[in-house]
Design a protein around this motif. Structure first.
Motif, PDB file in Angstrom:
ATOM      1  N   SER A 245     -13.860  30.272  41.998  1.00 55.34           N
ATOM      2  CA  SER A 245     -14.137  29.794  43.362  1.00 55.34           C
ATOM      3  C   SER A 245     -13.052  28.826  43.819  1.00 55.34           C
ATOM      4  N   ALA A 246     -12.628  27.932  42.891  1.00 57.25           N
ATOM      5  CA  ALA A 246     -11.568  26.971  43.238  1.00 57.25           C
ATOM      6  C   ALA A 246     -10.255  27.712  43.524  1.00 57.25           C
ATOM      7  N   GLN A 247      -9.927  28.679  42.698  1.00 54.22           N
ATOM      8  CA  GLN A 247      -8.695  29.438  42.920  1.00 54.22           C
ATOM      9  C   GLN A 247      -8.754  30.205  44.232  1.00 54.22           C
ATOM     10  N   LEU A 248      -9.948  30.679  44.586  1.00 55.04           N
ATOM     11  CA  LEU A 248     -10.112  31.405  45.833  1.00 55.04           C
ATOM     12  C   LEU A 248      -9.845  30.514  47.033  1.00 55.04           C
ATOM     13  N   GLU A 249     -10.335  29.284  46.979  1.00 49.68           N
ATOM     14  CA  GLU A 249     -10.098  28.343  48.084  1.00 49.68           C
ATOM     15  C   GLU A 249      -8.608  28.069  48.250  1.00 49.68           C
ATOM     16  N   GLN A 250      -7.887  27.888  47.126  1.00 48.11           N
ATOM     17  CA  GLN A 250      -6.443  27.644  47.185  1.00 48.11           C
ATOM     18  C   GLN A 250      -5.711  28.851  47.782  1.00 48.11           C
ATOM     19  N   ALA A 251      -6.136  30.113  47.374  1.00 47.10           N
ATOM     20  CA  ALA A 251      -5.481  31.308  47.902  1.00 47.10           C
ATOM     21  C   ALA A 251      -5.708  31.437  49.390  1.00 47.10           C
ATOM     22  N   LYS A 252      -6.923  31.107  49.839  1.00 46.54           N
ATOM     23  CA  LYS A 252      -7.206  31.161  51.277  1.00 46.54           C
ATOM     24  C   LYS A 252      -6.359  30.148  52.040  1.00 46.54           C
ATOM     25  N   ALA A 253      -6.214  28.927  51.436  1.00 43.34           N
ATOM     26  CA  ALA A 253      -5.436  27.884  52.108  1.00 43.34           C
ATOM     27  C   ALA A 253      -3.969  28.286  52.206  1.00 43.34           C
ATOM     28  N   SER A 254      -3.455  29.010  51.204  1.00 38.00           N
ATOM     29  CA  SER A 254      -2.036  29.395  51.223  1.00 38.00           C
ATOM     30  C   SER A 254      -1.802  30.706  51.973  1.00 38.00           C
ATOM     31  N   GLY A 255      -2.874  31.366  52.413  1.00 37.34           N
ATOM     32  CA  GLY A 255      -2.728  32.609  53.171  1.00 37.34           C
ATOM     33  C   GLY A 255      -2.336  33.803  52.329  1.00 37.34           C
ATOM     34  N   ASP A 256      -2.591  33.754  51.023  1.00 38.31           N
ATOM     35  CA  ASP A 256      -2.243  34.885  50.123  1.00 38.31           C
ATOM     36  C   ASP A 256      -3.393  35.884  50.130  1.00 38.31           C
ATOM     37  N   ASP A 257      -3.319  36.812  51.090  1.00 33.15           N
ATOM     38  CA  ASP A 257      -4.428  37.769  51.263  1.00 33.15           C
ATOM     39  C   ASP A 257      -4.627  38.646  50.027  1.00 33.15           C
ATOM     40  N   ARG A 258      -3.557  39.064  49.402  1.00 30.72           N
ATOM     41  CA  ARG A 258      -3.688  39.918  48.219  1.00 30.72           C
ATOM     42  C   ARG A 258      -4.413  39.184  47.111  1.00 30.72           C
ATOM     43  N   LYS A 259      -4.053  37.897  46.907  1.00 32.89           N
ATOM     44  CA  LYS A 259      -4.700  37.090  45.876  1.00 32.89           C
ATOM     45  C   LYS A 259      -6.162  36.848  46.216  1.00 32.89           C
ATOM     46  N   VAL A 260      -6.426  36.645  47.528  1.00 32.66           N
ATOM     47  CA  VAL A 260      -7.796  36.415  47.975  1.00 32.66           C
ATOM     48  C   VAL A 260      -8.665  37.631  47.645  1.00 32.66           C
ATOM     49  N   ALA A 261      -8.167  38.850  47.957  1.00 29.67           N
ATOM     50  CA  ALA A 261      -8.947  40.072  47.700  1.00 29.67           C
ATOM     51  C   ALA A 261      -9.215  40.240  46.211  1.00 29.67           C
ATOM     52  N   GLU A 262      -8.204  39.960  45.383  1.00 28.54           N
ATOM     53  CA  GLU A 262      -8.344  40.093  43.933  1.00 28.54           C
ATOM     54  C   GLU A 262      -9.371  39.122  43.389  1.00 28.54           C
ATOM     55  N   LEU A 263      -9.321  37.849  43.859  1.00 31.41           N
ATOM     56  CA  LEU A 263     -10.251  36.828  43.366  1.00 31.41           C
ATOM     57  C   LEU A 263     -11.671  37.092  43.839  1.00 31.41           C
ATOM     58  N   GLU A 264     -11.829  37.595  45.076  1.00 31.34           N
ATOM     59  CA  GLU A 264     -13.171  37.897  45.583  1.00 31.34           C
ATOM     60  C   GLU A 264     -13.822  39.016  44.759  1.00 31.34           C
ATOM     61  N   GLN A 265     -13.020  40.017  44.406  1.00 29.56           N
ATOM     62  CA  GLN A 265     -13.543  41.107  43.582  1.00 29.56           C
ATOM     63  C   GLN A 265     -13.944  40.595  42.208  1.00 29.56           C
ATOM     64  N   ASN A 266     -13.129  39.738  41.607  1.00 27.05           N
ATOM     65  CA  ASN A 266     -13.412  39.157  40.292  1.00 27.05           C
ATOM     66  C   ASN A 266     -14.656  38.293  40.357  1.00 27.05           C
ATOM     67  N   LEU A 267     -14.764  37.528  41.460  1.00 23.91           N
ATOM     68  CA  LEU A 267     -15.915  36.636  41.622  1.00 23.91           C
ATOM     69  C   LEU A 267     -17.216  37.438  41.727  1.00 23.91           C
ATOM     70  N   ALA A 268     -17.185  38.548  42.457  1.00 24.16           N
ATOM     71  CA  ALA A 268     -18.388  39.379  42.611  1.00 24.16           C
ATOM     72  C   ALA A 268     -18.804  39.962  41.270  1.00 24.16           C
ATOM     73  N   SER A 269     -17.823  40.373  40.471  1.00 26.52           N
ATOM     74  CA  SER A 269     -18.139  40.950  39.163  1.00 26.52           C
ATOM     75  C   SER A 269     -18.766  39.915  38.252  1.00 26.52           C
ATOM     76  N   ARG A 270     -18.166  38.708  38.232  1.00 27.55           N
ATOM     77  CA  ARG A 270     -18.711  37.641  37.376  1.00 27.55           C
ATOM     78  C   ARG A 270     -20.112  37.241  37.832  1.00 27.55           C
ATOM     79  N   GLN A 271     -20.340  37.252  39.134  1.00 27.88           N
ATOM     80  CA  GLN A 271     -21.648  36.871  39.651  1.00 27.88           C
ATOM     81  C   GLN A 271     -22.704  37.878  39.213  1.00 27.88           C
ATOM     82  N   SER A 272     -22.307  39.173  39.178  1.00 27.97           N
ATOM     83  CA  SER A 272     -23.232  40.215  38.754  1.00 27.97           C
ATOM     84  C   SER A 272     -23.616  40.029  37.289  1.00 27.97           C
TER      85      SER A 272
END
Length: 420
Positions: free
Chosen positions: A380-407
């Motif tokens: 979640s922390a890494q996702l916030e940093q990626a959003k702040a830096s505008g790294d859309d590719r990193k954001v998509a990757e972290l969101e997918q990872n986050l959803a998997s871990r949440q499951s």
């Protein structure tokens, strides 16, 4: 003919169209080539002489007529008809007759085309029969060759004999073809006979070997027939039966005798065993009644609501069940099935209880929940940093990872809840 003659012997008869008798009794036949002396009449009246020679002509005419009818009706073969024509032709040429001899020659000549027609028909029939014979002999040869390569050891021999009779009934064809087909047929018969002889010779050896084996098995079976070691001896008889089947047939005149001895030894043993078991069954009937009473108590535990109480009750039931002893064989499956059903239910209830209260599994589940929660916090922390830096590719990757871990976390929490 209306022959007229003088009353005195030796007088000249009145003129006749086909012949005459002169005064000295010389008989003449008139032909297209002139008169020809055919005989001497010394019997007196010339009219009687002429009548006799005319009757001879009538007889010869009948011969020609009969020949015509027989040839037209096909009663004579062309060769026989040809010989008959020549014979009659010779008779006509030398005949001492008075009549229209030339007409007889003409009629005989007229038979030549008919005779040639018959010859052509006979040749055609002979060719057709020869072709049919070739076809049939080819069929016979092919069937014999098929049988020669088959294993038709019994029916094949009969069929080979039938084919030979069929061959004999057929006419010969040209020598070359007939010899070739006969060679095929004869070779097939020889091949089949040799193979059949070898087959039955091998069978005879196998039957002799089987006889020796079965004689030994009979001896062993008879030695076991008085055994009272029911279980082990029954197994030995099963082994002997397998060996008997594997041995194959013995010679026909002894196989049935050996089987009766072998089967008699088995029957003696199994009859004695059945009688002994029947006596035991009567003795074990009391045990069955005791186990039926125990079953009433055991089945009352179902369905299980208190695993601990059921387990304690089961230990006592199991001890009493074993102490009750053996039951008749016919009741074993029924009674054992019922008691095993209760045992399985008690064990299953205990296993389920253990799964719910297993401390080690509970600790592992809690540990997994903690690890997943920490991992989710980091992602979640890494996702916030990626959003702040505008790294859309990193954001998509972290969101997918986050959803998997949440499951995985949801599943881990449910597992931990099961052990609580």
């Amino acid at each position: 003919m209306n022959a007229a003659a003088n009353d005195e012997p030796g007088t000249t008869a009145a003129p006749e169209p086909w012949g005459r008798i002169d005064a000295d009794g010389t008989v003449y036949l008139r032909t297209a080539d002139g008169e020809r002396v055919i005989g001497q009449w010394l019997g007196g009246d010339a009219a009687e002489g002429l009548a006799m020679y005319e009757r001879r002509f009538a007889g010869l005419e009948i011969e020609v007529e009969l020949l015509e009818k027989r040839l037209a009706g096909g009663a004579l073969s062309p060769d026989d008809a040809g010989k008959a024509i020549e014979k009659v032709r010779a008779q006509v040429a030398e005949a001492q007759v008075i009549g229209d001899v030339e007409s007889l020659r003409t009629r005989l000549d007229a038979l030549a085309p008919l005779l040639e027609k018959h010859r052509e028909e006979r040749r055609a029939q002979k060719a057709a029969k020869a072709q049919l014979a070739v076809t049939e002999k080819t069929r016979i040869s092919e069937e014999a060759e098929r049988i020669a390569g088959s294993d038709e050891w019994r029916r094949g021999a009969d069929r080979m004999r039938e084919l030979l009779e069929e061959w004999k009934a057929l006419p010969r064809v040209d020598k070359k073809t007939d010899d070739e087909l006969w060679h095929r047929f004869s070779s097939a018969r020889t091949t089949y006979t040799r193979r059949r002889k070898a087959h039955f010779g091998e069978q005879a050896q196998q039957r002799d070997a089987a006889q020796k084996i079965k004689e030994r098995l009979v001896t062993e079976a008879e030695a076991l027939s008085s055994s009272t070691d029911w279980g082990r001896t029954a197994g030995q008889y099963r082994d002997l039966m397998q060996q008997w089947k594997a041995a194959g047939p013995a010679p026909r005149n002894v196989d049935e005798k050996l089987w009766r001895k072998f089967r008699g030894a088995q029957d003696a043993f199994f009859q004695a065993r059945d009688e002994a078991n029947a006596a035991l069954d009567a003795e074990f009937a009391v045990n069955a009644e005791a186990k039926e009473q125990i079953l009433v108590e055991a089945e009352a535990l179902l369905p299980i609501t208190d695993p601990d109480a059921a387990r304690r009750a089961w230990h006592d039931i199991a001890d009493r069940w074993e102490a009750a002893g053996k039951v008749p064989r016919a009741r074993i499956k029924e009674l054992e099935g019922r008691i095993r059903k209760v045992e399985q239910a008690v064990r299953a209830a205990g296993d389920e209880q253990w799964k719910r209260t297993d401390p080690e599994k509970s600790a592992r589940a809690d540990d997994m929940v903690g690890k997943l929660e920490r991992a989710i916090a980091e992602i979640s922390a890494q996702l916030e940093q990626a959003k702040a830096s505008g790294d859309d590719r990193k954001v998509a990757e972290l969101e997918q990872n986050l959803a998997s871990r949440q499951s995985f976390l949801d599943m881990a929490r449910r597992a931990a809840a099961d052990f609580s």
